[in-house]
Scaffold this motif. Structure first.
Motif, short mmCIF file in Angstrom:
data_model
loop_
_atom_site.label_atom_id
_atom_site.label_comp_id
_atom_site.label_asym_id
_atom_site.label_seq_id
_atom_site.Cartn_x
_atom_site.Cartn_y
_atom_site.Cartn_z
N GLN A 25 0.82 -1.20 0.00
CA GLN A 25 0.00 0.00 0.00
C GLN A 25 0.86 1.26 0.00
N LEU A 26 2.17 1.07 -0.15
CA LEU A 26 3.09 2.21 -0.19
C LEU A 26 3.25 2.71 -1.62
N GLU A 27 3.59 3.99 -1.77
CA GLU A 27 3.89 4.54 -3.08
C GLU A 27 5.22 3.95 -3.53
N VAL A 28 5.26 3.41 -4.74
CA VAL A 28 6.47 2.79 -5.28
C VAL A 28 6.95 3.61 -6.47
N ILE A 29 8.04 4.31 -6.27
CA ILE A 29 8.64 5.12 -7.33
C ILE A 29 9.57 4.22 -8.14
N LEU A 30 9.41 4.25 -9.44
CA LEU A 30 10.21 3.41 -10.33
C LEU A 30 11.50 4.13 -10.71
N MET A 31 12.55 3.35 -10.84
CA MET A 31 13.85 3.88 -11.25
C MET A 31 14.13 3.44 -12.68
N GLY A 32 15.14 4.01 -13.29
CA GLY A 32 15.45 3.77 -14.69
C GLY A 32 15.67 2.33 -15.09
N ASP A 33 16.19 1.50 -14.20
CA ASP A 33 16.48 0.11 -14.56
C ASP A 33 15.35 -0.85 -14.18
N ASP A 34 14.23 -0.35 -13.65
CA ASP A 34 13.10 -1.22 -13.34
C ASP A 34 12.45 -1.69 -14.64
N ASP A 35 11.99 -2.92 -14.63
CA ASP A 35 11.40 -3.55 -15.82
C ASP A 35 9.96 -3.97 -15.55
N LEU A 40 1.08 -1.40 -15.77
CA LEU A 40 0.97 -1.38 -14.31
C LEU A 40 1.55 -0.11 -13.70
N THR A 41 1.94 0.83 -14.54
CA THR A 41 2.56 2.06 -14.05
C THR A 41 1.73 3.27 -14.45
N ARG A 42 2.07 4.38 -13.84
CA ARG A 42 1.46 5.67 -14.21
C ARG A 42 2.47 6.77 -13.91
N GLN A 43 2.18 7.94 -14.40
CA GLN A 43 3.05 9.09 -14.13
C GLN A 43 2.46 9.85 -12.96
N ASP A 44 3.29 10.21 -11.99
CA ASP A 44 2.79 10.98 -10.85
C ASP A 44 2.73 12.47 -11.22
N ARG A 45 2.24 13.28 -10.32
CA ARG A 45 2.05 14.70 -10.63
C ARG A 45 3.35 15.47 -10.85
N TRP A 46 4.49 14.88 -10.49
CA TRP A 46 5.79 15.52 -10.70
C TRP A 46 6.50 14.98 -11.94
N GLY A 48 7.25 11.74 -12.46
CA GLY A 48 7.94 10.49 -12.19
C GLY A 48 7.05 9.29 -12.49
N GLU A 49 7.68 8.16 -12.72
CA GLU A 49 6.95 6.92 -13.00
C GLU A 49 6.76 6.16 -11.68
N VAL A 50 5.53 5.75 -11.40
CA VAL A 50 5.22 5.01 -10.18
C VAL A 50 4.35 3.80 -10.52
N MET A 51 4.29 2.86 -9.59
CA MET A 51 3.37 1.74 -9.74
C MET A 51 1.95 2.27 -9.59
N ARG A 52 1.06 1.79 -10.43
CA ARG A 52 -0.35 2.15 -10.30
C ARG A 52 -0.90 1.51 -9.04
N ARG A 53 -1.87 2.16 -8.44
CA ARG A 53 -2.57 1.60 -7.29
C ARG A 53 -4.06 1.62 -7.57
N LEU A 54 -4.75 0.69 -6.96
CA LEU A 54 -6.20 0.62 -7.09
C LEU A 54 -6.84 1.74 -6.27
N ASP A 55 -8.11 1.97 -6.45
CA ASP A 55 -8.80 3.04 -5.73
C ASP A 55 -8.69 2.91 -4.21
N ASP A 56 -8.53 1.69 -3.70
CA ASP A 56 -8.42 1.49 -2.26
C ASP A 56 -6.98 1.57 -1.76
N GLY A 57 -6.04 1.91 -2.64
CA GLY A 57 -4.65 2.13 -2.24
C GLY A 57 -3.71 0.96 -2.45
#
Length: 110
Positions: A25-35, A40-46, A48-57
């Motif tokens: 349930q934590l925010e997962v920020i992706l780094m350049g070498d993540d595959d 399953l990812t999305r862009q955050d408001r800044w 950056g690439e992060v793992m997508r989360r469901l509506d319940d977190g």
């Protein structure tokens, strides 16, 4: 006399079998070498690439029936570095209520 180093060794009583995947349930920020699969990812408001989360977190890659990661072999480096039973793990578990739901002081149950 030197100050003893804090014990960074994992607590063997904290296992993935008993935590109800609270780290998922934590925010997962992706780094350049993540595959991670792109869907399953999305862009955050800044930007950056992060793992997508469901509506319940919950992380979109978590199988809610088994509580296992569906992309375990391709999981992000942040997830690989999150030590089961380690300090961060213990801190997240401190936010679990008796039923295993994550409680965040400012937001309430997720």
């Amino acid at each position: 006399m030197s100050t003893p180093e804090p014990d960074d060794s994992p607590d063997p009583s904290l296992t993935c079998d008993t935590c109800r995947a609270c780290c998922c349930q934590l925010e997962v920020i992706l780094m350049g070498d993540d595959d991670v699969p792109r869907h399953l990812t999305r862009q955050d408001r800044w930007g950056g690439e992060v793992m997508r989360r469901l509506d319940d977190g919950w992380c979109v890659a978590l199988d809610r029936d088994t509580q296992l990661c569906t992309i375990y072999e391709r999981r992000p480096g942040v997830c690989r570095d999150f030590l089961m039973g380690g300090v961060e793990c213990a801190e997240e578990r401190a936010h679990l209520d008796a039923s295993g739901r994550v409680i965040h002081l400012l937001r309430g149950p997720l």
